[in-house]
Design a protein around this motif. Structure first.
Motif, short mmCIF file in Angstrom:
data_model
loop_
_atom_site.label_atom_id
_atom_site.label_comp_id
_atom_site.label_asym_id
_atom_site.label_seq_id
_atom_site.Cartn_x
_atom_site.Cartn_y
_atom_site.Cartn_z
N ASP A 37 40.61 -1.19 -6.02
CA ASP A 37 40.34 -1.06 -7.46
C ASP A 37 40.49 0.47 -7.74
O ASP A 37 39.69 1.43 -7.83
N PRO A 38 41.70 0.84 -8.42
CA PRO A 38 42.00 2.30 -8.37
C PRO A 38 41.63 2.63 -9.97
O PRO A 38 41.68 3.85 -10.20
N ASN A 39 40.92 1.80 -10.78
CA ASN A 39 40.62 2.41 -12.16
C ASN A 39 38.95 2.46 -12.07
O ASN A 39 38.66 2.67 -13.33
N GLY A 40 38.44 2.05 -11.24
CA GLY A 40 36.80 1.98 -11.26
C GLY A 40 36.30 0.93 -12.17
O GLY A 40 35.27 1.46 -13.06
N GLU A 41 36.90 -0.23 -12.24
CA GLU A 41 36.38 -1.02 -13.17
C GLU A 41 34.77 -1.77 -12.99
O GLU A 41 34.89 -2.46 -11.91
N ASP A 42 34.14 -1.86 -14.02
CA ASP A 42 32.94 -2.58 -13.61
C ASP A 42 32.89 -3.93 -13.33
O ASP A 42 32.38 -4.45 -12.52
N ALA A 43 33.62 -4.57 -14.01
CA ALA A 43 34.08 -5.98 -13.69
C ALA A 43 34.37 -6.51 -12.15
O ALA A 43 33.97 -7.28 -11.64
N TRP A 44 35.20 -5.20 -11.58
CA TRP A 44 35.44 -5.69 -10.24
C TRP A 44 34.48 -5.54 -9.22
O TRP A 44 34.14 -5.94 -8.31
N ALA A 45 33.57 -4.47 -9.77
CA ALA A 45 32.38 -4.17 -8.86
C ALA A 45 31.10 -5.04 -8.91
O ALA A 45 30.35 -5.24 -7.96
N LYS A 46 31.00 -6.00 -9.93
CA LYS A 46 30.11 -6.85 -10.09
C LYS A 46 29.81 -7.80 -8.73
O LYS A 46 30.80 -8.53 -8.20
N GLY A 47 28.74 -7.73 -8.20
CA GLY A 47 28.59 -8.52 -7.09
C GLY A 47 29.01 -8.27 -5.66
O GLY A 47 29.25 -8.64 -4.68
N ALA A 48 29.64 -6.83 -5.80
CA ALA A 48 30.47 -6.27 -4.72
C ALA A 48 29.80 -4.97 -4.13
O ALA A 48 29.06 -4.14 -4.93
N VAL A 49 30.13 -4.88 -2.75
CA VAL A 49 29.50 -3.51 -2.24
C VAL A 49 30.54 -2.74 -2.61
O VAL A 49 31.86 -2.89 -2.25
N VAL A 50 30.35 -1.54 -3.38
CA VAL A 50 31.43 -0.32 -3.85
C VAL A 50 31.34 0.69 -2.76
O VAL A 50 30.54 1.16 -2.73
N THR A 51 32.69 0.99 -2.51
CA THR A 51 32.84 2.18 -1.34
C THR A 51 33.93 2.98 -1.61
O THR A 51 35.16 2.49 -2.09
N GLU A 52 33.83 4.19 -1.40
CA GLU A 52 35.06 5.03 -1.17
C GLU A 52 34.98 5.62 0.35
O GLU A 52 36.13 6.32 0.41
N ASP A 53 34.15 5.27 1.20
CA ASP A 53 34.02 5.79 2.42
C ASP A 53 34.65 5.05 3.31
O ASP A 53 34.47 3.79 3.66
N ARG A 54 35.58 5.49 3.91
CA ARG A 54 36.35 4.79 5.04
C ARG A 54 35.77 4.05 6.17
O ARG A 54 35.73 2.96 6.53
N VAL A 67 31.41 -11.47 2.59
CA VAL A 67 31.30 -10.07 2.14
C VAL A 67 32.32 -9.74 1.07
O VAL A 67 33.39 -10.43 0.84
N ARG A 68 31.95 -9.18 -0.07
CA ARG A 68 32.64 -8.77 -1.16
C ARG A 68 32.67 -7.35 -1.21
O ARG A 68 31.42 -6.35 -1.52
N ILE A 69 34.14 -6.78 -1.09
CA ILE A 69 34.14 -5.26 -1.08
C ILE A 69 34.92 -4.74 -2.44
O ILE A 69 35.99 -5.24 -2.49
N CYS A 70 34.30 -3.77 -3.02
CA CYS A 70 35.19 -3.20 -3.92
C CYS A 70 35.73 -1.61 -3.37
O CYS A 70 34.92 -0.88 -3.29
N TRP A 71 36.90 -1.62 -2.95
CA TRP A 71 37.38 -0.53 -2.17
C TRP A 71 37.99 0.49 -3.42
O TRP A 71 38.90 0.41 -4.14
N ARG A 72 37.34 1.72 -3.48
CA ARG A 72 37.58 2.75 -4.37
C ARG A 72 38.08 4.03 -3.91
O ARG A 72 38.34 4.88 -4.51
#
Length: 199
Positions: A37-54, A67-72
């Motif tokens: 998710d390069p744009n930080g969209e709320d729709a992609w984050a829904k129901g996902a664990v959002v992370t920027e940490d490797r 597992v549902r991951i939103c990689w930012r």
């Protein structure tokens, strides 16, 4: 060695035409999903664990089961973050990998090495690729050559229209006038216009 059928789907077209909505519908019920998710969209984050940490990404991908991951990390980490997350996907196996705005990390003639490996051999590890792009003429040619399905939403770019003409023939003339959330659905067996979302 497993040998799943290849599953490489492309969602292409202008912003707001429906491509991300379709991609989200394709993974809505899947058990294992990694979203770039390069744009930080709320729709992609829904129901996902959002992370920027490797380190967190490695831990999440290595977990068995759902597992549902939103990689930012791709928002700030550039190509290095794109390749890192693809290495994680390769190690994680049995996963849907969604590359949103993939043209920001690839070019028509070259995929980064790990991404190329996912496209060329991911089926051996149960990996499914869904790639979205607003600029289809910048889409990597390995992706388009190996695509099993293309959902082509409205586009008016002359280079794109000429390119798609090779895939969909005369149907490409309909692309500039497609309504929002309508796409030419291309598979090797043929092409038809469908309203998104569709299976």
């Amino acid at each position: 060695m497993r040998l799943d059928a290849a599953d490489i789907r492309l969602c292409l077209g202008k912003s707001g035409s429906g491509k991300s909505t379709l991609a989200r519908s394709w993974v809505a019920k899947e058990k294992r999903v990694l979203i770039f998710d390069p744009n930080g969209e709320d729709a992609w984050a829904k129901g996902a664990v959002v992370t920027e940490d490797r380190a967190e990404l490695v831990e999440l991908v290595s977990k068995p089961g759902r597992v549902r991951i939103c990689w930012r990390g791709v928002m700030t980490g550039g190509e290095g973050a794109f390749e890192f997350a693809n290495r994680c996907a390769w190690a994680g196996e049995d996963m849907f990998v969604v590359w949103d705005e993939v043209d920001r990390f690839t070019d028509p003639m070259k995929l980064p090495p790990v991404a190329d490996n996912l496209v060329q051999a991911g089926r051996h590890r149960g990996l499914h690729i869904i790639a979205c792009s607003r600029r289809p003429y910048r889409m990597n040619r390995t992706l388009t050559a190996l695509a099993t399905r293309m959902a082509i939403f409205r586009t008016t770019e002359p280079r794109d229209l000429r390119y798609f003409g090779d895939y969909v023939g005369e149907a490409a003339s309909q692309l500039p006038t497609l309504r929002d959330y309508h796409a030419l659905d291309w598979v090797e067996a043929g092409v038809s216009i469908k309203k998104s979302p569709f299976r």
